[in-house]
Design a protein around this motif. Structure first.
Motif, PDB file in Angstrom:
ATOM      1  N   ASP A 113      15.155  19.555   5.327  1.00 47.74           N
ATOM      2  CA  ASP A 113      15.156  20.773   4.512  1.00 47.74           C
ATOM      3  C   ASP A 113      15.586  20.414   3.098  1.00 47.74           C
ATOM      4  N   SER A 114      15.372  21.350   2.183  1.00 49.99           N
ATOM      5  CA  SER A 114      15.622  21.071   0.766  1.00 49.99           C
ATOM      6  C   SER A 114      17.100  21.056   0.411  1.00 49.99           C
ATOM      7  N   ASN A 115      17.960  21.341   1.367  1.00 52.61           N
ATOM      8  CA  ASN A 115      19.395  21.390   1.084  1.00 52.61           C
ATOM      9  C   ASN A 115      20.098  20.059   1.320  1.00 52.61           C
ATOM     10  N   THR A 116      19.392  19.093   1.855  1.00 52.33           N
ATOM     11  CA  THR A 116      20.019  17.802   2.131  1.00 52.33           C
ATOM     12  C   THR A 116      19.588  16.767   1.105  1.00 52.33           C
ATOM     13  N   GLN A 117      20.463  15.814   0.853  1.00 54.37           N
ATOM     14  CA  GLN A 117      20.168  14.738  -0.103  1.00 54.37           C
ATOM     15  C   GLN A 117      19.641  13.484   0.593  1.00 54.37           C
ATOM     16  N   TYR A 118      19.518  13.563   1.921  1.00 49.19           N
ATOM     17  CA  TYR A 118      19.123  12.382   2.666  1.00 49.19           C
ATOM     18  C   TYR A 118      17.790  12.595   3.389  1.00 49.19           C
ATOM     19  N   ALA A 119      17.001  11.527   3.445  1.00 47.24           N
ATOM     20  CA  ALA A 119      15.725  11.560   4.168  1.00 47.24           C
ATOM     21  C   ALA A 119      15.972  11.351   5.649  1.00 47.24           C
ATOM     22  N   HIS A 120      15.104  11.943   6.478  1.00 48.90           N
ATOM     23  CA  HIS A 120      15.211  11.690   7.924  1.00 48.90           C
ATOM     24  C   HIS A 120      14.031  10.895   8.456  1.00 48.90           C
ATOM     25  N   THR A 121      12.950  10.789   7.661  1.00 42.90           N
ATOM     26  CA  THR A 121      11.844   9.913   8.044  1.00 42.90           C
ATOM     27  C   THR A 121      11.323   9.170   6.821  1.00 42.90           C
ATOM     28  N   LEU A 122      10.715   8.027   7.073  1.00 46.90           N
ATOM     29  CA  LEU A 122      10.023   7.280   6.025  1.00 46.90           C
ATOM     30  C   LEU A 122       8.760   6.696   6.643  1.00 46.90           C
ATOM     31  N   THR A 123       7.659   6.843   5.933  1.00 46.43           N
ATOM     32  CA  THR A 123       6.382   6.292   6.366  1.00 46.43           C
ATOM     33  C   THR A 123       5.925   5.253   5.353  1.00 46.43           C
ATOM     34  N   ALA A 124       5.602   4.077   5.822  1.00 46.44           N
ATOM     35  CA  ALA A 124       5.129   2.998   4.946  1.00 46.44           C
ATOM     36  C   ALA A 124       3.750   2.543   5.407  1.00 46.44           C
ATOM     37  N   MET A 125       2.854   2.408   4.464  1.00 48.52           N
ATOM     38  CA  MET A 125       1.472   2.037   4.773  1.00 48.52           C
ATOM     39  C   MET A 125       1.087   0.784   3.991  1.00 48.52           C
ATOM     40  N   ALA A 126       0.422  -0.139   4.668  1.00 47.34           N
ATOM     41  CA  ALA A 126      -0.121  -1.331   4.020  1.00 47.34           C
ATOM     42  C   ALA A 126      -1.541  -1.542   4.510  1.00 47.34           C
ATOM     43  N   TYR A 127      -2.374  -2.154   3.672  1.00 46.15           N
ATOM     44  CA  TYR A 127      -3.741  -2.429   4.103  1.00 46.15           C
ATOM     45  C   TYR A 127      -3.749  -3.371   5.306  1.00 46.15           C
ATOM     46  N   MET A 128      -4.669  -3.108   6.233  1.00 46.35           N
ATOM     47  CA  MET A 128      -4.933  -4.035   7.328  1.00 46.35           C
ATOM     48  C   MET A 128      -6.415  -3.990   7.627  1.00 46.35           C
ATOM     49  N   ASN A 129      -7.048  -5.136   7.639  1.00 48.70           N
ATOM     50  CA  ASN A 129      -8.474  -5.202   7.922  1.00 48.70           C
ATOM     51  C   ASN A 129      -8.747  -5.103   9.418  1.00 48.70           C
ATOM     52  N   TYR A 130      -9.871  -4.505   9.753  1.00 48.75           N
ATOM     53  CA  TYR A 130     -10.229  -4.313  11.161  1.00 48.75           C
ATOM     54  C   TYR A 130     -10.338  -5.637  11.911  1.00 48.75           C
ATOM     55  N   GLU A 131     -10.713  -6.686  11.206  1.00 50.62           N
ATOM     56  CA  GLU A 131     -10.850  -7.992  11.842  1.00 50.62           C
ATOM     57  C   GLU A 131      -9.560  -8.444  12.509  1.00 50.62           C
ATOM     58  N   ASP A 132      -8.415  -7.977  11.976  1.00 53.37           N
ATOM     59  CA  ASP A 132      -7.122  -8.383  12.532  1.00 53.37           C
ATOM     60  C   ASP A 132      -6.902  -7.843  13.942  1.00 53.37           C
ATOM     61  N   VAL A 133      -7.589  -6.758  14.304  1.00 48.38           N
ATOM     62  CA  VAL A 133      -7.394  -6.152  15.631  1.00 48.38           C
ATOM     63  C   VAL A 133      -8.689  -6.124  16.438  1.00 48.38           C
ATOM     64  N   LYS A 134      -9.716  -6.752  15.915  1.00 41.56           N
ATOM     65  CA  LYS A 134     -11.038  -6.672  16.538  1.00 41.56           C
ATOM     66  C   LYS A 134     -11.048  -7.193  17.978  1.00 41.56           C
ATOM     67  N   LYS A 135     -10.215  -8.181  18.283  1.00 36.71           N
ATOM     68  CA  LYS A 135     -10.201  -8.756  19.629  1.00 36.71           C
ATOM     69  C   LYS A 135      -9.800  -7.734  20.696  1.00 36.71           C
ATOM     70  N   TRP A 136      -9.156  -6.615  20.265  1.00 36.80           N
ATOM     71  CA  TRP A 136      -8.738  -5.590  21.218  1.00 36.80           C
ATOM     72  C   TRP A 136      -9.596  -4.323  21.114  1.00 36.80           C
TER      73      TRP A 136
END
Length: 507
Positions: free
Chosen positions: A355-378
């Motif tokens: 909520d807007s009353n707190t100064q602290y985060a409760h979640t963080l989402t981080a995204m980085a590129y990943m090519n499909y070839e890295d998981v293609k074997k599955w």
């Protein structure tokens, strides 16, 4: 439970945002509408999920252009969303910040064009002329798109020249300062920017909407839930767990769709919210023009990503009302090109608070590129709510290794960050393929190329008389792009002038 009828005026394949919006427009016009969704949750990239008693947004983290007079405002008014979606304005002086390597400087993108210029002049005092030229180039391009400017009378323009400009080259034409060029391009993870192909119009439309106003949603599924509620009131029907496995058609028109359980559903008109390639895989293409079929089956797609969803320990990580784009490698236009020893080149980081009353985060989402070839074997394994299956232990070890690498990178951006983590969850290109329905987990659908704009142009109007396309591949990705895409689709059914006049009433 309501049963699926044998025939409808409109049958829509896929309950992503584009399908929901088309359903809303056509149900309001009195059409009988049926939306078929293969998964257990509607909304596509608007989906959320809950882990460890915390809710995460899977894809949409902020939206722009929502204030009166801006691009998304009339659409949200028309779709009854403006007052029914909880949102919080991001930092007006720094809705996004761009950072590089071990530098301590956070370069801000501010809301409002004048403010955008003034915030960056603090770091580039000799570059006011270049910054103003950059802003003018964005506004000049945005004026060329009628659905983006409902408050103006539209005049025909040379659209191909608009589509044929390079994002990297236009930015470079505004300033000789290499660092400023990188800062201006720094949020290009929003469209999987590539220096040798990304068109400037995509950069311009996205940046203009956020410079206008940038809002963080309380949760992205508010949009799909409100649309579902209103669709139900208008008589529209949405069926989850209803996968379309075949589209039966002649060379002229679609006759019916077939569900996984064998049920056939007829319609007068059909709209596919699926990726165009997936749509054509469901069609009987015998007798259709081979050149058109081959083009649709061979479309190139944007890069995919590895995403880390983190639940933070209480009161350990201070909330910042900005999104951060951090470049480990300073070449902001090639972060998707990497080798196994140099995987992480750029991070998109989003934090949220309960909520807007707190100064602290409760979640963080981080995204980085990943090519499909890295998981293609599955790739022959699938794991969704309806088709739960354990992928191999090798795949789980792969995810853990990548998560640990990403956490180490975050700890260099935020010293001591690893001690703030209570738990985390991951998504790979396979996750996005299974839940979002994107080809090879592509972040933003079809790859656009300024060097060959016609090649990646997808019309909402197909060669079959009663089959139309919608979604992020038709016009542009993101909430704004898909909303405009839905309007373009509906204009082929209801008429362009009728649709434009309808929306202009909400400007």
């Amino acid at each position: 439970m309501r049963r699926i009828k044998e025939e409808y005026d409109i049958v829509i394949i896929g309950a992503g945002l584009g399908g929901l919006l088309c359903g809303y427009v056509l149900a309001e016009e009195g059409k009988s509408v049926c939306i078929l969704e293969k998964n257990a949750q509607i909304g596509g990239n608007l989906q959320t999920f809950k882990r460890d008693q915390v809710k995460f947004d899977s894809g949409v983290h902020y939206i722009g252009g929502l204030d009166k007079g801006q691009a998304l405002y009339p659409f949200f008014k028309y779709f009854n969303l403006l007052d029914n979606v909880d949102k919080e304005l991001l930092d007006k002086d720094a809705y996004d910040v761009i950072s590089f390597g071990s530098e301590d400087i956070l370069y801000p993108h501010g809301q409002g064009y004048e403010n955008f210029v003034q915030q960056l002049i603090k770091y580039f005092p000799e570059e006011e002329a270049g910054l103003r030229k950059y802003c003018e180039e964005i506004r000049r391009i945005c004026k060329e798109f009628e659905w983006y400017n409902l408050y103006k009378d539209y005049e025909e323009t040379d659209e191909m020249s608009t589509f044929s400009l390079s994002a990297k080259e236009v930015i470079a034409s505004c300033t000789d300062n290499e660092k400023l060029r990188k800062v201006l391009a720094g949020s290009n993870l929003l469209y999987a920017g590539e220096g040798d192909s990304s068109p400037f119009y995509i950069h311009a439309l996205i940046l203009d909407s956020y410079i206008g106003s940038a809002y963080k949603l309380k949760h992205s599924d508010q949009i799909s839930k409100q649309l579902r509620k209103d669709l139900k009131k208008m008589g529209g029907q949405i069926f989850i767990n209803s996968e379309v496995v075949k589209i039966e058609n002649t060379t002229k028109q679609v006759q019916h769709v077939v569900l996984a359980d064998g049920q056939q559903i007829r319609g007068k008109l059909f709209i596919s919210n699926l990726h165009p390639t997936l749509t054509f895989r469901l069609l009987n293409t015998e007798g259709l023009r081979k050149v058109n079929v081959n083009r649709m089956l061979q479309l190139g797609n944007t890069a995919s990503s590895f995403i880390l969803y983190i639940k933070l320990k209480p009161e350990t990580f201070r909330f910042t009302n900005s999104n951060r784009y951090h470049f480990i490698d300073e070449d902001v236009w090639s972060s998707h090109h990497y080798d196994s020893d140099n995987w992480l080149k750029a991070l998109a980081i989003f934090n949220s608070r309960p909520d807007s009353n707190t100064q602290y985060a409760h979640t963080l989402t981080a995204m980085a590129y990943m090519n499909y070839e890295d998981v293609k074997k599955w790739e022959n394994s699938f794991n969704t709510t309806l088709r739960e299956s354990e992928r191999s232990k090798e795949y789980l070890r792969f995810k853990q290794k990548k998560a640990e690498e990403l956490i180490r990178a975050l700890s260099r951006v935020y010293p001591g960050f690893s001690s703030c983590i209570e738990s985390y969850y991951t998504a790979t290109p396979l996750t996005q393929r299974d839940y979002i329905g994107s080809i090879e987990g592509g972040l933003y659908g079809i790859k656009k190329d300024y060097r060959a704009p016609v090649k990646s142009f997808i019309s909402a109007n197909t060669k079959l008389d009663n089959l139309f396309l919608t979604g992020q591949n038709v016009v542009l990705h993101g909430v704004l792009g898909v909303t405009i895409s839905a309007m373009v689709t509906c204009q082929f059914i209801l008429g362009k002038k009728y649709m434009l006049d309808k929306l202009k009433a909400y400007v």
